[in-house]
Scaffold this motif. Structure first.
Motif, PDB file in Angstrom:
ATOM      1  N   ALA A  63      41.971 -17.065 -34.941  1.00  0.00           N
ATOM      2  CA  ALA A  63      41.061 -16.534 -35.948  1.00  0.00           C
ATOM      3  C   ALA A  63      41.729 -15.377 -36.684  1.00  0.00           C
ATOM      4  CB  ALA A  63      39.766 -16.056 -35.295  1.00  0.00           C
ATOM      5  N   TYR A  64      41.120 -14.980 -37.787  1.00  0.00           N
ATOM      6  CA  TYR A  64      41.620 -13.848 -38.569  1.00  0.00           C
ATOM      7  C   TYR A  64      40.435 -13.199 -39.275  1.00  0.00           C
ATOM      8  CZ  TYR A  64      44.146 -11.178 -42.124  1.00  0.00           C
ATOM      9  OH  TYR A  64      44.611 -10.181 -42.939  1.00  0.00           O
ATOM     10  N   PRO A  65      39.955 -12.058 -38.787  1.00  0.00           N
ATOM     11  CA  PRO A  65      38.742 -11.456 -39.371  1.00  0.00           C
ATOM     12  C   PRO A  65      38.909 -11.033 -40.809  1.00  0.00           C
ATOM     13  CG  PRO A  65      39.781  -9.972 -37.783  1.00  0.00           C
ATOM     14  CD  PRO A  65      40.450 -11.294 -37.631  1.00  0.00           C
ATOM     15  N   GLY A  66      40.138 -10.663 -41.214  1.00  0.00           N
ATOM     16  CA  GLY A  66      40.355 -10.244 -42.591  1.00  0.00           C
ATOM     17  C   GLY A  66      40.006 -11.323 -43.600  1.00  0.00           C
ATOM     18  N   LEU A  67      40.181 -12.577 -43.214  1.00  0.00           N
ATOM     19  CA  LEU A  67      39.861 -13.696 -44.095  1.00  0.00           C
ATOM     20  C   LEU A  67      38.376 -13.717 -44.429  1.00  0.00           C
ATOM     21  CD1 LEU A  67      40.573 -16.382 -45.499  1.00  0.00           C
ATOM     22  CD2 LEU A  67      40.388 -17.503 -43.269  1.00  0.00           C
ATOM     23  N   LEU A  68      37.524 -13.563 -43.412  1.00  0.00           N
ATOM     24  CA  LEU A  68      36.079 -13.566 -43.640  1.00  0.00           C
ATOM     25  C   LEU A  68      35.620 -12.270 -44.289  1.00  0.00           C
ATOM     26  CD1 LEU A  68      33.340 -14.858 -43.402  1.00  0.00           C
ATOM     27  CD2 LEU A  68      33.281 -14.214 -40.973  1.00  0.00           C
ATOM     28  N   ALA A  69      36.217 -11.141 -43.902  1.00  0.00           N
ATOM     29  CA  ALA A  69      35.831  -9.855 -44.493  1.00  0.00           C
ATOM     30  C   ALA A  69      36.070  -9.857 -45.998  1.00  0.00           C
ATOM     31  CB  ALA A  69      36.603  -8.721 -43.831  1.00  0.00           C
ATOM     32  N   ARG A  70      37.189 -10.412 -46.436  1.00  0.00           N
ATOM     33  CA  ARG A  70      37.474 -10.457 -47.875  1.00  0.00           C
ATOM     34  C   ARG A  70      36.458 -11.315 -48.615  1.00  0.00           C
ATOM     35  NH1 ARG A  70      42.915 -10.778 -46.091  1.00  0.00           N
ATOM     36  NH2 ARG A  70      42.914 -13.043 -46.371  1.00  0.00           N
ATOM     37  N   GLU A  71      35.992 -12.382 -47.966  1.00  0.00           N
ATOM     38  CA  GLU A  71      34.976 -13.230 -48.580  1.00  0.00           C
ATOM     39  C   GLU A  71      33.675 -12.468 -48.787  1.00  0.00           C
ATOM     40  OE1 GLU A  71      32.207 -17.052 -47.349  1.00  0.00           O
ATOM     41  OE2 GLU A  71      34.186 -16.862 -46.435  1.00  0.00           O
ATOM     42  N   LEU A  72      33.363 -11.570 -47.862  1.00  0.00           N
ATOM     43  CA  LEU A  72      32.073 -10.887 -47.881  1.00  0.00           C
ATOM     44  C   LEU A  72      32.067  -9.620 -48.726  1.00  0.00           C
ATOM     45  CD1 LEU A  72      31.175 -11.321 -44.102  1.00  0.00           C
ATOM     46  CD2 LEU A  72      30.248 -12.624 -46.026  1.00  0.00           C
ATOM     47  N   ILE A  73      33.153  -8.839 -48.693  1.00  0.00           N
ATOM     48  CA  ILE A  73      33.158  -7.552 -49.413  1.00  0.00           C
ATOM     49  C   ILE A  73      34.432  -7.344 -50.236  1.00  0.00           C
ATOM     50  CG2 ILE A  73      31.595  -6.382 -47.802  1.00  0.00           C
ATOM     51  CD1 ILE A  73      34.127  -4.991 -46.625  1.00  0.00           C
TER      52      ILE A  73
ATOM     53  N   LEU B  55      29.240  -5.043 -45.342  1.00  0.00           N
ATOM     54  CA  LEU B  55      29.724  -6.265 -44.685  1.00  0.00           C
ATOM     55  C   LEU B  55      28.672  -6.813 -43.733  1.00  0.00           C
ATOM     56  CD1 LEU B  55      33.350  -6.650 -43.256  1.00  0.00           C
ATOM     57  CD2 LEU B  55      31.394  -7.840 -42.303  1.00  0.00           C
ATOM     58  N   LEU B  56      28.109  -5.929 -42.902  1.00  0.00           N
ATOM     59  CA  LEU B  56      27.079  -6.357 -41.957  1.00  0.00           C
ATOM     60  C   LEU B  56      25.823  -6.846 -42.677  1.00  0.00           C
ATOM     61  CD1 LEU B  56      27.300  -3.689 -39.105  1.00  0.00           C
ATOM     62  CD2 LEU B  56      27.624  -6.153 -38.867  1.00  0.00           C
ATOM     63  N   ASP B  57      25.403  -6.110 -43.699  1.00  0.00           N
ATOM     64  CA  ASP B  57      24.203  -6.504 -44.425  1.00  0.00           C
ATOM     65  C   ASP B  57      24.366  -7.876 -45.071  1.00  0.00           C
ATOM     66  OD1 ASP B  57      23.019  -4.148 -43.704  1.00  0.00           O
ATOM     67  OD2 ASP B  57      23.364  -3.138 -45.621  1.00  0.00           O
ATOM     68  N   THR B  58      25.533  -8.113 -45.649  1.00  0.00           N
ATOM     69  CA  THR B  58      25.782  -9.406 -46.294  1.00  0.00           C
ATOM     70  C   THR B  58      25.819 -10.524 -45.262  1.00  0.00           C
ATOM     71  OG1 THR B  58      27.060  -8.320 -48.033  1.00  0.00           O
ATOM     72  CG2 THR B  58      27.370 -10.686 -47.782  1.00  0.00           C
ATOM     73  N   LEU B  59      26.489 -10.293 -44.140  1.00  0.00           N
ATOM     74  CA  LEU B  59      26.600 -11.317 -43.117  1.00  0.00           C
ATOM     75  C   LEU B  59      25.246 -11.623 -42.477  1.00  0.00           C
ATOM     76  CD1 LEU B  59      28.625 -13.153 -41.695  1.00  0.00           C
ATOM     77  CD2 LEU B  59      29.082 -11.325 -40.060  1.00  0.00           C
ATOM     78  N   CYS B  60      24.385 -10.624 -42.374  1.00  0.00           N
ATOM     79  CA  CYS B  60      23.071 -10.835 -41.767  1.00  0.00           C
ATOM     80  C   CYS B  60      22.048 -11.396 -42.758  1.00  0.00           C
ATOM     81  CB  CYS B  60      22.541  -9.517 -41.192  1.00  0.00           C
ATOM     82  SG  CYS B  60      23.430  -8.923 -39.743  1.00  0.00           S
ATOM     83  N   ALA B  61      22.127 -10.972 -44.007  1.00  0.00           N
ATOM     84  CA  ALA B  61      21.120 -11.394 -44.982  1.00  0.00           C
ATOM     85  C   ALA B  61      21.435 -12.770 -45.549  1.00  0.00           C
ATOM     86  CB  ALA B  61      21.031 -10.364 -46.104  1.00  0.00           C
ATOM     87  N   ALA B  62      22.585 -12.888 -46.194  1.00  0.00           N
ATOM     88  CA  ALA B  62      22.949 -14.153 -46.848  1.00  0.00           C
ATOM     89  C   ALA B  62      23.920 -14.971 -46.017  1.00  0.00           C
ATOM     90  CB  ALA B  62      23.552 -13.861 -48.228  1.00  0.00           C
TER      91      ALA B  62
ATOM     92  N   LEU C  94      31.149 -20.692 -44.970  1.00  0.00           N
ATOM     93  CA  LEU C  94      31.038 -21.168 -43.586  1.00  0.00           C
ATOM     94  C   LEU C  94      29.626 -21.641 -43.262  1.00  0.00           C
ATOM     95  CD1 LEU C  94      33.163 -18.553 -41.588  1.00  0.00           C
ATOM     96  CD2 LEU C  94      33.903 -20.591 -42.832  1.00  0.00           C
ATOM     97  N   GLY C  95      28.640 -21.195 -44.034  1.00  0.00           N
ATOM     98  CA  GLY C  95      27.269 -21.605 -43.771  1.00  0.00           C
ATOM     99  C   GLY C  95      26.701 -21.009 -42.503  1.00  0.00           C
ATOM    100  N   ILE C  96      27.082 -19.773 -42.209  1.00  0.00           N
ATOM    101  CA  ILE C  96      26.642 -19.117 -40.968  1.00  0.00           C
ATOM    102  C   ILE C  96      26.114 -17.725 -41.298  1.00  0.00           C
ATOM    103  CG2 ILE C  96      27.453 -18.067 -38.808  1.00  0.00           C
ATOM    104  CD1 ILE C  96      29.355 -20.432 -38.524  1.00  0.00           C
ATOM    105  N   ARG C  97      24.960 -17.404 -40.689  1.00  0.00           N
ATOM    106  CA  ARG C  97      24.360 -16.085 -40.853  1.00  0.00           C
ATOM    107  C   ARG C  97      24.263 -15.416 -39.496  1.00  0.00           C
ATOM    108  NH1 ARG C  97      19.330 -13.995 -40.418  1.00  0.00           N
ATOM    109  NH2 ARG C  97      18.354 -16.019 -40.000  1.00  0.00           N
ATOM    110  N   LEU C  98      24.509 -14.105 -39.452  1.00  0.00           N
ATOM    111  CA  LEU C  98      24.493 -13.348 -38.209  1.00  0.00           C
ATOM    112  C   LEU C  98      23.113 -12.751 -37.956  1.00  0.00           C
ATOM    113  CD1 LEU C  98      25.943 -11.892 -35.818  1.00  0.00           C
ATOM    114  CD2 LEU C  98      26.538 -10.079 -37.452  1.00  0.00           C
ATOM    115  N   ALA C  99      22.635 -12.876 -36.716  1.00  0.00           N
ATOM    116  CA  ALA C  99      21.382 -12.242 -36.300  1.00  0.00           C
ATOM    117  C   ALA C  99      21.703 -11.097 -35.348  1.00  0.00           C
ATOM    118  CB  ALA C  99      20.473 -13.257 -35.623  1.00  0.00           C
ATOM    119  N   LEU C 100      21.252  -9.894 -35.706  1.00  0.00           N
ATOM    120  CA  LEU C 100      21.479  -8.697 -34.900  1.00  0.00           C
ATOM    121  C   LEU C 100      20.166  -7.982 -34.651  1.00  0.00           C
ATOM    122  CD1 LEU C 100      24.509  -6.922 -36.668  1.00  0.00           C
ATOM    123  CD2 LEU C 100      24.591  -8.215 -34.522  1.00  0.00           C
ATOM    124  N   ASP C 101      20.068  -7.263 -33.527  1.00  0.00           N
ATOM    125  CA  ASP C 101      18.963  -6.333 -33.369  1.00  0.00           C
ATOM    126  C   ASP C 101      19.438  -4.952 -33.838  1.00  0.00           C
ATOM    127  OD1 ASP C 101      20.379  -5.119 -31.244  1.00  0.00           O
ATOM    128  OD2 ASP C 101      19.365  -6.352 -29.746  1.00  0.00           O
TER     129      ASP C 101
END
Length: 273
Positions: free
Chosen positions: A170-180, A204-211, A216-223
């Motif tokens: 994996a490479y987190p920078g790839l997804l981070a660039r997509e989001l922010i 980054l967190l707000d985008t990943l959790c909201a949209a 990738l078609g994946i949304r993050l759920a956090l408390d």
């Protein structure tokens, strides 16, 4: 429901900067973060992976070296044999061989690259400084092998084989660039841990959790406590582990782990690139 792991890795972990594993599950298009694990030593990390029986993990370090480099150095061109050879070298020997390889090449083309580096935007896996991904490979892959991990991008043939532990690069920078975009969201140096980087982590967190990730078609759920914890980590290791978790979740939901039809098994591939 399959156990998913995302790993932010260090080849020299400490209590202050440990290896981080984000553990979670995927329910439809919603990825839920269950917990975070930290490991101050390589052996503790490897032992935990070996004790945990069934998982699909995305790991933030390279699993292979450029074919051009391996051929030039005269190393074995079959991945398991190349990794055995590589694991038997000291870091000093790796640095010397790679430096000699680079010294013989023209300015602007010192490093050899894997095919995945272009679409992923990743550093060449032979780099031994800034970041020292060559040493991360040296420390990480042998321990994944010892834990009984199976490597779909490297093992041939892998289709149809049952494996309990699936290791994906994996490479987190790839997804981070997509989001922010290319905004910086982390820094190891305390003086560079600015409000602007904290704001980038929040976005980054707000985008990943909201949209979520549209691609990738994946949304993050956090408390709420999880969000506070991820936001407070100015080094970004915990957030990077979650981004790797999202890439592992995507791969686990795709045929053939989302890998391209033709992958050089010597070099491997970064999932979602």
């Amino acid at each position: 429901m399959v156990l998913l792991l995302g790993c932010d890795f260090s080849s020299a972990p400490t209590q202050r900067k440990p290896i981080v594993i984000a553990q979670g599950t995927l329910d439809g298009k919603v990825m839920r973060l269950a917990q975070l694990h930290t490991f101050a030593t390589l052996d503790a990390w490897g032992d935990w992976l070996a004790r945990t029986r069934v998982w699909v993990g995305g790991f933030d370090f390279p699993f292979g070296l450029p074919r051009e480099l391996i051929v030039q150095l005269g190393w074995p061109v079959h991945w398991p044999l190349s990794m055995t050879h590589y694991a038997g070298l000291s870091r000093a020997a790796i640095r010397a061989e790679f430096a000699a390889f680079c010294a013989a090449r023209p300015v602007g083309g010192k490093f050899a690259h894997r095919a995945t580096d272009g679409p992923a935007g990743s550093s060449p896996s032979m780099k031994w400084v800034n970041p020292p991904v060559a040493f991360m490979l040296h420390a990480g892959v042998p321990r994944l092998l010892a834990a009984g991990a199976f490597f779909p991008a490297h093992d041939e043939p892998w289709a149809g084989r049952r494996a309990e532990r699936i290791a994906l690069e994996a490479y987190p920078g790839l997804l981070a660039r997509e989001l922010i975009g290319r905004r910086s969201y982390k820094a190891d140096d305390r003086a560079r841990q600015t409000p602007e980087r904290r704001a980038a982590r929040a976005d980054l967190l707000d985008t990943l959790c909201a949209a979520g990730s549209e691609r990738l078609g994946i949304r993050l759920a956090l408390d709420a406590p999880q969000r506070v914890d991820l936001l407070a980590d100015a080094q970004g290791d915990r957030l990077d582990a979650v981004l790797c978790l999202a890439q592992a979740a995507w791969a686990a939901s795709r045929p053939g782990w989302g890998l391209p039809p033709k992958v050089d098994s010597l070099e491997g591939w970064i999932i979602s690139a």
